[in-house]
Write a protein that holds these residues in place. Structure first.
Motif, short mmCIF file in Angstrom:
data_model
loop_
_atom_site.label_atom_id
_atom_site.label_comp_id
_atom_site.label_asym_id
_atom_site.label_seq_id
_atom_site.Cartn_x
_atom_site.Cartn_y
_atom_site.Cartn_z
N GLU A 72 -10.56 -10.33 -1.30
CA GLU A 72 -9.53 -10.66 -0.33
C GLU A 72 -8.28 -9.79 -0.51
OE1 GLU A 72 -11.60 -14.63 -1.27
OE2 GLU A 72 -11.21 -12.74 -2.25
N ASP A 73 -7.95 -9.48 -1.78
CA ASP A 73 -6.82 -8.59 -2.04
C ASP A 73 -7.07 -7.22 -1.42
OD1 ASP A 73 -5.20 -10.33 -3.70
OD2 ASP A 73 -6.68 -10.04 -5.28
N LEU A 74 -8.30 -6.76 -1.57
CA LEU A 74 -8.64 -5.44 -1.04
C LEU A 74 -8.64 -5.43 0.48
CD1 LEU A 74 -9.40 -2.63 -2.02
CD2 LEU A 74 -11.80 -3.32 -1.94
N GLN A 75 -9.16 -6.50 1.09
CA GLN A 75 -9.14 -6.59 2.55
C GLN A 75 -7.70 -6.54 3.07
OE1 GLN A 75 -11.65 -6.44 4.49
NE2 GLN A 75 -13.43 -7.54 3.73
N ALA A 76 -6.80 -7.28 2.42
CA ALA A 76 -5.40 -7.29 2.85
C ALA A 76 -4.76 -5.93 2.66
CB ALA A 76 -4.63 -8.35 2.06
N LEU A 77 -5.07 -5.28 1.55
CA LEU A 77 -4.50 -3.97 1.26
C LEU A 77 -4.94 -2.94 2.29
CD1 LEU A 77 -4.38 -2.29 -2.23
CD2 LEU A 77 -5.37 -1.06 -0.32
N VAL A 78 -6.23 -2.93 2.61
CA VAL A 78 -6.75 -1.94 3.54
C VAL A 78 -6.32 -2.24 4.97
CG1 VAL A 78 -8.85 -0.95 4.51
CG2 VAL A 78 -8.70 -1.37 2.06
N SER A 79 -6.22 -3.51 5.34
CA SER A 79 -5.74 -3.86 6.68
C SER A 79 -4.33 -3.34 6.89
CB SER A 79 -5.77 -5.37 6.87
OG SER A 79 -7.08 -5.83 6.98
N ASP A 80 -3.49 -3.53 5.90
CA ASP A 80 -2.11 -3.05 5.98
C ASP A 80 -2.08 -1.53 6.08
OD1 ASP A 80 0.62 -3.28 6.04
OD2 ASP A 80 0.86 -3.32 3.87
N GLU A 81 -2.92 -0.88 5.30
CA GLU A 81 -2.94 0.57 5.25
C GLU A 81 -3.49 1.18 6.54
OE1 GLU A 81 -2.11 4.21 4.17
OE2 GLU A 81 -1.61 2.47 2.96
N SER A 82 -4.56 0.55 7.08
CA SER A 82 -5.18 1.10 8.28
C SER A 82 -4.25 1.02 9.48
CB SER A 82 -6.49 0.38 8.58
OG SER A 82 -6.25 -0.98 8.86
N TYR A 83 -3.44 -0.02 9.53
CA TYR A 83 -2.48 -0.09 10.64
C TYR A 83 -1.35 0.90 10.44
CZ TYR A 83 0.80 -1.56 14.11
OH TYR A 83 1.65 -1.55 15.16
N ALA A 84 -0.92 1.04 9.18
CA ALA A 84 0.24 1.88 8.90
C ALA A 84 -0.01 3.34 9.23
CB ALA A 84 0.63 1.74 7.42
N ALA A 85 -1.28 3.76 9.07
CA ALA A 85 -1.58 5.18 9.24
C ALA A 85 -1.27 5.65 10.66
CB ALA A 85 -3.05 5.43 8.90
N GLY A 86 -0.16 6.31 10.81
CA GLY A 86 0.19 6.92 12.08
C GLY A 86 0.84 6.00 13.08
N HIS A 87 1.05 4.71 12.74
CA HIS A 87 1.56 3.78 13.73
C HIS A 87 2.83 3.06 13.25
CE1 HIS A 87 -2.16 4.61 15.70
NE2 HIS A 87 -2.87 4.05 14.75
N GLU A 88 3.36 3.43 12.11
CA GLU A 88 4.54 2.75 11.57
C GLU A 88 5.82 3.41 12.04
OE1 GLU A 88 4.24 0.42 7.39
OE2 GLU A 88 4.10 2.58 7.31
#
Length: 511
Positions: free
Chosen positions: A374-390
């Motif tokens: 679950e920690d990894l899912q949360a980490l990657v979800s945050d990262e995948s959105y951040a890439a290019g859209h923050e």
């Protein structure tokens, strides 16, 4: 009677209609891969005619899913059917799900059509859909308030036209189990050719009976249930997939059928959907809630210790609990990290994204002794959105909360790469943080929801914060995770602001 119960998952379509739960193409792909791993028979990937973004997401899912049928919803008109047919074209197994309203109130007030016109439109839609696929499903929207004789008539006609699945929806969550089961039984008995199709049910939860109604339909001949992970959906939601599946499996003495669902994937699916949509799972939620297998009473604890089945009708391990530990730590290498992502069905866009996610994983491993999936899912979800859209990104923050003093927050964040400073006071550290951000951003958004949930157990667990903002009729959910709950709150608020300002296509196909 067929002992196979088909599971039709509509998390990516009906579930997405929850306020603020709209998903990007990549988010839909991640959930679709998990649904395939879960073993659902049909993935309703979206509503192709709703937007170009939704159509693109369906095509992308159709291109990668191999073990499940990929379906698109369509109204009973040419434009929708053509859009759905084009979207599912890459699928190994594709379905078009055509629907039209059949209740007097819907036909008169919404469609402004006569019953004969509705039947004609339904038959025409089914025949047109058959030009794209031989797997066509037909739904009579608001069947719960439709005239029984009219339902028999329209179902007879669409079966003659070639529909293979007939869905009977309780669109507004109006029925109760005894009545819904009887309605399903009568339809199967009265509709000519009923033995040539799979009968399905799609129940909403407005009166809290979506699962009960679905199961009543199964007991009376339905062999497909349309449901969502965590019961996600507009208004009070849909029938919960995990509850339907485990009810049928646990009560084999009552239900003469079973699904092909891999139940050990239920909890991972629940947590992934919760992370991506920003809808936390309530602790007392059946099957997937944090307390679902917890025992507080001393009598219960004693009984379970002596013999598990005294108070547990299912094993936690069977639905995916206790199978969530990530066997990685701060000494783990990049290849092991990448392999674990693949096991979880997570695909990152290129080496740069993988390197960034791995760096964040290392930072988290320094803070936490144990890392969970679950920690990894949360980490990657945050990262995948951040890439290019923050647009907004947190740099640093300092918050002071002291008894007898007014809490205040100071923070540094970037706005399109430009560093800005903010300060604010509030009734608590989180309030001060949000006010500090708004003192600079001045978004004008209204805070509709603030929710805190622990991702895993332990005092070093990451806190997962959900923030729901509304601006000019648009509703978005933002999420943030951190071992510091105030930092997680700041991340969640910025995440929501980024969504409000993002031009990234997020389909919200309500019709």
């Amino acid at each position: 009677m067929n002992d196979r119960l088909y599971i039709f998952d509509t998390t990516l379509r009906d579930g997405e209609q929850s306020p603020g739960a709209s998903m990007t193409r990549d988010e839909k792909l991640r959930i679709a891969r998990q649904l395939e791993r879960l073993g659902v028979d049909v993935i309703e990937a979206g509503f192709a005619a709703a937007s170009p973004g939704d159509a693109d997401a369906i095509r992308a899912i159709a291109g990668v899913i191999q073990a499940s049928t990929v379906c698109s919803l369509a109204r009973a008109n040419e434009r929708d059917i053509h859009a759905a047919g084009g979207a599912i074209k890459p699928a190994k197994s594709g379905r078009i799900h055509a629907f039209i309203a059949t209740s007097p109130i819907h036909m008169e007030k919404k469609l402004r059509m006569q019953p004969d016109q509705v039947v004609e439109a339904a038959v025409k839609a089914v025949k047109l859909a058959l030009e794209y696929t031989d797997d066509v499903e037909f739904s009579a929207e608001d069947a719960v308030r439709s005239d029984m004789d009219f339902l028999v008539r329209i179902f007879d006609e669409v079966i003659k036209a070639g529909a293979k699945t007939i869905n009977v929806p309780d669109t507004v969550g109006y029925s109760i189990p005894a009545l819904w089961g009887e309605r399903m039984k009568q339809l199967i008995e009265r509709v000519p050719g009923s033995d040539r199709v799979v009968w399905s049910t799609h129940c909403h939860n407005d009166l809290g009976m979506a699962v009960a109604n679905s199961l009543a339909a199964v007991m009376n001949g339905a062999r497909q249930v349309e449901c969502t992970i965590n019961g996600l959906g507009e208004r009070a939601g849909n029938a919960s997939l995990e509850e339907v599946v485990m009810a049928v499996r646990t009560r084999r003495d009552v239900f003469c059928c079973d699904t092909r669902i891999d139940a050990t994937q239920i909890v991972p699916a629940s947590k992934l959907v919760s992370t991506i949509t920003g809808y936390p799972v309530q602790p007392n939620k059946a099957i997937v809630g944090a307390n679902a297998f917890a025992h507080e009473s001393g009598i219960h604890q004693d009984g379970v210790l002596k013999h598990r089945e005294t108070y547990e009708i299912m094993r936690a391990e069977d639905v995916g609990w206790h199978a969530n530990r990530l066997t990685l730590g701060k000494l783990s290498g990049r290849n092991a990290f990448k392999t674990k992502l693949a096991e979880l069905g997570i695909v990152l866009d290129g080496e740069e994204a993988l390197n960034t996610a791995f760096a964040r994983f290392k930072d988290l491993a320094d803070k936490k002794r144990e890392i969970f999936d679950e920690d990894l899912q949360a980490l990657v979800s945050d990262e995948s959105y951040a890439a290019g859209h923050e647009r907004y990104k947190l740099v640093s923050m300092k918050v002071c909360s002291e008894t007898g003093e007014v809490p205040h927050a100071q923070m540094v964040f970037t706005d399109d790469g430009v560093e800005k400073q903010a300060a604010g006071e509030g009734s608590g550290p989180v309030d001060a943080t949000f006010k500090a951000l708004e003192s600079v951003v001045d978004s004008g958004a209204n805070l509709l929801l603030y929710s805190v949930n622990n991702i895993t157990s332990g005092t070093d667990a990451q806190g997962e914060v959900t923030v729901r903002l509304a601006l000019d009729g648009r509703v978005v959910n933002g999420q943030g995770a951190d071992t510091d709950i105030v930092v997680a709150s700041a991340k969640a608020y910025l995440h929501a602001l980024n969504k409000l300002h993002s031009k990234l296509e997020r389909a919200h196909p309500q019709v």
